[in-house]
Design a protein around this motif. Structure first.
Motif, short mmCIF file in Angstrom:
data_model
loop_
_atom_site.label_atom_id
_atom_site.label_comp_id
_atom_site.label_asym_id
_atom_site.label_seq_id
_atom_site.Cartn_x
_atom_site.Cartn_y
_atom_site.Cartn_z
N ALA A 36 86.19 71.28 48.98
CA ALA A 36 85.70 72.82 48.99
C ALA A 36 85.17 72.67 50.27
CB ALA A 36 84.87 72.94 47.90
N ASN A 37 84.22 71.85 50.56
CA ASN A 37 83.31 72.07 51.69
C ASN A 37 84.25 72.16 53.35
OD1 ASN A 37 80.61 72.13 53.29
ND2 ASN A 37 81.69 70.03 54.19
N ALA A 38 85.31 71.23 52.97
CA ALA A 38 86.25 71.12 54.04
C ALA A 38 86.99 72.44 54.23
CB ALA A 38 87.48 69.87 53.97
N GLN A 48 85.89 75.50 53.09
CA GLN A 48 84.84 76.46 53.58
C GLN A 48 84.82 76.38 55.01
OE1 GLN A 48 82.96 78.91 51.38
NE2 GLN A 48 83.35 79.63 53.46
N ASN A 49 84.64 75.12 55.86
CA ASN A 49 84.61 75.08 57.30
C ASN A 49 85.59 75.52 57.89
OD1 ASN A 49 82.18 73.81 57.01
ND2 ASN A 49 83.07 71.60 56.94
N VAL A 50 86.83 75.65 57.52
CA VAL A 50 88.15 76.05 58.20
C VAL A 50 87.85 77.71 58.03
CG1 VAL A 50 90.58 76.41 58.12
CG2 VAL A 50 89.51 74.01 57.63
N ILE A 51 87.58 78.13 56.99
CA ILE A 51 87.47 79.55 56.74
C ILE A 51 86.47 80.15 57.67
CG2 ILE A 51 86.88 81.35 55.09
CD1 ILE A 51 88.22 79.62 52.83
N ASN A 52 85.30 79.47 57.71
CA ASN A 52 84.35 79.91 58.42
C ASN A 52 84.62 80.00 59.98
OD1 ASN A 52 82.55 80.20 56.35
ND2 ASN A 52 81.56 77.96 56.85
N LEU A 63 86.16 72.19 39.62
CA LEU A 63 86.91 73.37 39.75
C LEU A 63 86.69 73.95 40.79
CD1 LEU A 63 89.19 75.24 38.47
CD2 LEU A 63 87.39 76.56 37.53
N ILE A 64 87.82 74.21 42.04
CA ILE A 64 87.67 74.89 43.13
C ILE A 64 88.33 76.35 42.94
CG2 ILE A 64 88.15 75.25 45.71
CD1 ILE A 64 88.31 71.90 45.75
N THR A 65 87.51 77.62 43.30
CA THR A 65 87.99 78.92 43.32
C THR A 65 87.90 79.57 44.37
OG1 THR A 65 87.55 78.93 40.93
CG2 THR A 65 87.77 80.95 42.12
N ASN A 88 94.49 68.13 54.88
CA ASN A 88 95.63 67.29 54.65
C ASN A 88 95.42 66.61 53.10
OD1 ASN A 88 97.42 65.83 56.12
ND2 ASN A 88 96.39 63.95 55.98
N ILE A 89 95.25 67.76 52.24
CA ILE A 89 95.17 67.13 50.90
C ILE A 89 96.72 67.17 50.47
CG2 ILE A 89 94.85 69.45 49.78
CD1 ILE A 89 93.30 66.41 48.51
N LEU A 90 97.44 67.93 51.26
CA LEU A 90 98.73 68.24 50.91
C LEU A 90 99.64 67.73 52.26
CD1 LEU A 90 99.41 71.42 48.80
CD2 LEU A 90 99.35 69.18 47.97
#
Length: 222
Positions: free
Chosen positions: A116-118, A120-124, A143-145, A167-169
């Motif tokens: 989730a933190n990773a 968020q960093n890209v979104i920011n 759970l990540i939303t 890179n989770i996928l």
């Protein structure tokens, strides 16, 4: 032939155009005819499972080539969600949704906080998009939303890129046309006798060409 990638697009014409431009004999083409469902994605995975011996695992990827609009990016999110379910099938799954307008929620086990933190960093880092189209990410245990504006192309595209950038996928990537879709790219390349690389570098100057071609096609039909 060995299967190095699976290219997924909305129409057969996009698949044909992509093949004409890229010329890769080792790509498996899938068209969902403008209406992607959870079961269709499951079917794609099942077909690949049956042909595991043909897959080149050193190069393999799912290439998402839907149109460059809100509907297309929503299809991308749906596919990503299904792959997340497959990725975390041993411990969790994506929360079932009829579609992924406004929200995607998925459980990611112990890696949820870090993931989730990773994301968020890209979104920011996408300030131009997030200032106009606010995207919110939250966690509740594992759970990540991610919430985003409905039918907002730029927000949905940012969500796709942010998830895939972690890179989770690792076998899933976006492979988008330069214009609205791959068929438009092929029309411009052939009518102007230019390479796709040239189109990539000068796409703004070709947008009117596509519009004029489509207007001409409509007049011929009448």
């Amino acid at each position: 032939n060995r299967i190095e990638s699976v290219f997924i697009a909305e129409s057969p014409l996009d698949c044909i155009a992509h093949r004409a431009i890229k010329g890769n004999d080792n790509t498996f083409y899938v068209s969902f005819n403008g209406s992607l469902s959870w079961e269709q994605i499951k079917t794609i995975n099942n077909i690949l499972d049956k042909h595991r011996n043909r897959i080149d695992t050193t190069k393999f990827s799912f290439a998402l080539g839907s149109d460059n609009d809100s509907a297309g990016t929503n299809y991308d999110i749906m596919f990503i969600a299904r792959q997340l379910k497959h990725r975390f099938k041993g411990e969790s799954s994506v929360i079932h949704q009829e579609n992924f307008r406004k929200e995607i929620s998925f459980e990611a086990g112990e890696v949820a906080p870090k993931l989730a933190n990773a994301i968020q960093n890209v979104i920011n880092s996408q300030k131009e998009t997030t200032e106009q189209s606010p995207i919110k990410i939250s966690t509740n245990n594992n759970l990540i939303t991610i919430n985003y504006p409905d039918k907002d192309y730029f927000a949905e595209r940012t969500v796709c890129k942010s998830i895939l950038s972690t890179n989770i996928l690792p076998f899933t990537k976006l492979e988008k046309a330069q214009l609205n879709d791959w068929n438009d790219d092929l029309i411009v390349c052939r009518s102007n006798k230019v390479s796709h690389q040239y189109l990539c570098e000068n796409k703004d100057s070709f947008i009117k060409d596509v519009e004029q071609f489509k207007k001409g096609a409509k007049k011929k039909k009448k």
